[in-house]
Enzyme design. Structure first.
Site, PDB file in Angstrom:
ATOM      1  N   CYS A   1       0.878  -1.156   0.000  1.00 39.10           N
ATOM      2  CA  CYS A   1       0.000   0.000   0.000  1.00 39.10           C
ATOM      3  C   CYS A   1       0.920   1.211   0.000  1.00 39.10           C
ATOM      4  O   CYS A   1       2.115   1.073  -0.196  1.00 39.10           O
ATOM      5  CB  CYS A   1      -0.891   0.048   1.230  1.00 39.10           C
ATOM      6  SG  CYS A   1      -1.981  -1.384   1.404  1.00 39.10           S
TER       7      CYS A   1
ATOM      8  N   GLY B   1      -2.355   2.149  -4.348  1.00 40.17           N
ATOM      9  CA  GLY B   1      -3.595   1.585  -3.842  1.00 40.17           C
ATOM     10  C   GLY B   1      -4.758   2.529  -4.066  1.00 40.17           C
ATOM     11  O   GLY B   1      -4.639   3.718  -3.800  1.00 40.17           O
TER      12      GLY B   1
ATOM     13  N   ASN C   1       2.255  -1.554   5.079  1.00 36.80           N
ATOM     14  CA  ASN C   1       2.430  -1.992   3.693  1.00 36.80           C
ATOM     15  C   ASN C   1       3.114  -3.341   3.717  1.00 36.80           C
ATOM     16  O   ASN C   1       4.223  -3.465   4.238  1.00 36.80           O
ATOM     17  CB  ASN C   1       3.275  -0.978   2.912  1.00 36.80           C
ATOM     18  CG  ASN C   1       3.618  -1.458   1.514  1.00 36.80           C
ATOM     19  OD1 ASN C   1       2.899  -2.256   0.938  1.00 36.80           O
ATOM     20  ND2 ASN C   1       4.708  -0.966   0.962  1.00 36.80           N
ATOM     21  N   GLY C   2       2.451  -4.362   3.159  1.00 38.65           N
ATOM     22  CA  GLY C   2       3.055  -5.680   3.135  1.00 38.65           C
ATOM     23  C   GLY C   2       2.055  -6.764   3.451  1.00 38.65           C
ATOM     24  O   GLY C   2       0.833  -6.556   3.397  1.00 38.65           O
TER      25      GLY C   2
ATOM     26  N   TYR D   1       7.331  -2.653 -11.738  1.00 35.05           N
ATOM     27  CA  TYR D   1       5.956  -2.238 -11.943  1.00 35.05           C
ATOM     28  C   TYR D   1       5.383  -1.305 -10.886  1.00 35.05           C
ATOM     29  O   TYR D   1       4.782  -0.284 -11.205  1.00 35.05           O
ATOM     30  CB  TYR D   1       5.067  -3.487 -12.043  1.00 35.05           C
ATOM     31  CG  TYR D   1       3.603  -3.172 -12.237  1.00 35.05           C
ATOM     32  CD1 TYR D   1       3.147  -2.557 -13.405  1.00 35.05           C
ATOM     33  CD2 TYR D   1       2.669  -3.484 -11.260  1.00 35.05           C
ATOM     34  CE1 TYR D   1       1.805  -2.263 -13.592  1.00 35.05           C
ATOM     35  CE2 TYR D   1       1.328  -3.206 -11.439  1.00 35.05           C
ATOM     36  CZ  TYR D   1       0.893  -2.597 -12.600  1.00 35.05           C
ATOM     37  OH  TYR D   1      -0.433  -2.310 -12.770  1.00 35.05           O
TER      38      TYR D   1
END
Length: 470
Positions: free
Chosen positions: A8, A36, A110-111, A255
């Site tokens: 995120c 996100g 995040n993760g 990406y």
């Protein structure tokens, strides 16, 4: 494409000067919107009192205007989410705000934990009641458990890290401290900047640029960085630093990240140029023009063009008001998104042999649609090149691919993929070239989605992992 999901974006700020912390979070979230699009939130700290505003939707929808705060709000954290664990609901939107007998704590993550179900079960047996289905609440409860027996919140976090497995970059805010945490493998990025007399933490350096902060450094894998409002100084705990080999998710370079970001000293833009050059050497083509799939395929296409000498052309116009295709949670929504997101420029491709550069091919459905668009626009030949190796194995550290069954390259042979995609040739980046995307040999990558070699153990009961963790 048919992309994987990622979570995120983190942003946090502390400043004693006349910096509008809410405005900074607002700008930081906009800069991280690509990470996100499910929901977002901002937690504020006004003289030790924590408050929270969050909802489902894009930043412009949830916060059409910056949050109004008092001049004494000197600390805040913000989060933009796409969940890889947990349902799509307002309750799962972050930050989370936890109140306990030692005070309050806001947390953004995040993760993806690999042992969250084990930890959740243990906590429930001890009487914990969960209000979300995300692993972020598990992290919050583990920290809270240790906080009740620790002298300070950073000590509690240090103890929690002994229990947490998997990937996590965290921002934690207490009544008097702003804390940034990165797991010992460094799966997810997190950096530090300075702004006036204060500090800013963000998932990507582009968010520092958005608020005028000066990049200071990356948070080290395993490091806990603390800004104490009493001193205004940046401190560090490094008990877990160096205990694991660094394993930055290589998809950050391929990406996820914005090309103007620098992650662990690596320019994302330069890494993508390099991947395109490798593709030109490994998979040359007799062609008239090289085009890239916006946005993350463009840099690699330029690299391919430079290396091959084939002219680069703008092959698609992207509708800037449509979000990233892979972030659409359902396959039907992803396909509809592609139809209105990209439109080919016929004058670039009509009657020509086209090299099409995409960042990756995961499920294959979106790539097939994009090739069809080029054929309909009159392309004589389409030579598809992926700036990532074949995606063959599940990821357990922050994407939604937890099984091989939907992976295009796992289900089909190279010849079958080429036929299904209706391309004249197909080429992938070699797995060994992934390590060369950075010119900093000390930076380690996680490329388990290509190789099946996992830096840390997958979740219990998983049967899809093809090789043991190392």
């Amino acid at each position: 494409m048919g992309k994987l999901k990622e979570a995120c974006g983190l942003f946090g700020i502390y400043s004693e000067a006349a910096v509008d912390t809410a405005l900074a979070c607002h700008l930081g979230l906009y800069a991280l919107q690509h990470r996100g699009q499910e929901g977002c939130g901002i937690a504020l700290n006004d003289r030790g009192t924590l408050s929270l505003q969050k909802d489902l939707g894009l930043v412009a929808e949830v916060f059409p205007e910056p949050v109004q705060v008092t001049p004494t709000t000197r600390m805040a954290i913000a989060h933009t989410r796409y969940g890889t664990s947990g349902e799509r609901s307002r309750e799962n939107v972050q930050p989370l705000l936890i109140r306990h007998q030692m005070g309050s704590m806001a947390l953004a993550h995040n993760g993806n934990l690999t042992n969250d179900q084990v930890l959740r079960s243990e906590l429930e047996k001890q009487g914990s009641l969960f209000h979300t289905t995300s692993d972020t609440e598990v992290i919050a409860y583990i920290i809270t458990k240790h906080r009740l027996s620790s002298e300070c919140v950073e000590e509690a976090i240090e103890k929690a890290m002994d229990e947490l497995k998997g990937s996590y970059s965290l921002l934690v805010m207490s009544a008097s401290k702003l804390i940034a945490v990165r797991d010992p493998y460094g799966f997810k990025p997190l950096c530090i900047g300075t702004l006036g007399d204060g500090y800013v933490f963000a998932s990507e350096s582009c968010a520092l640029d958005a608020v005028g902060a000066r990049f200071l450094r990356d948070v080290q894998p395993g490091e806990i960085c603390i800004v104490d409002a009493k001193t205004g100084q940046l401190e560090s705990r490094k008990k877990h630093v160096g205990e694991r080999k660094g394993s930055l998710c290589v998809f950050e370079l391929i990406y996820f990240a914005r090309p103007d970001s620098v992650i662990d000293t690596i320019s994302v833009h330069q890494a993508r140029l390099r991947s395109g050059a490798f593709l030109a050497l490994e998979h040359p083509a007799q062609a008239d023009v090289v085009i890239g799939v916006p946005d993350s395929g463009i840099d690699a296409a330029i690299g391919y063009s430079w290396q091959s000498g084939i002219p680069y052309g703008i092959g698609f116009i992207k509708n800037k008001y449509i979000g990233r295709t892979f972030i659409q949670p359902k396959q039907g929504e992803r396909e509809s998104g592609v139809r209105i997101k990209l439109n080919p420029i016929a004058s670039t491709v009509a009657g020509k042999r086209v090299v099409l550069i995409d960042d990756s091919i995961v499920r294959g459905t979106t790539s097939k649609r994009i090739v069809r668009l080029l054929r309909e626009a009159g392309a004589k030949e389409v030579h598809l090149r992926s700036s990532a190796p074949p995606f063959l194995h599940p990821c357990y550290y922050g994407t939604d691919i937890d099984s091989r069954k939907d992976l295009f390259a796992h289900k089909y042979t190279h010849q079958e993929m080429q036929k299904i995609l209706d391309v004249d040739s197909l080429g992938f980046l070699l797995p060994e070239q992934v390590l060369k995307l950075s010119d900093h040999p000390s930076i380690g990558f996680c490329s388990a989605c290509f190789t099946g070699s996992y830096p840390c153990e997958p979740p219990q009961g998983v049967v899809d992992a093809s090789s043991e963790s190392q």
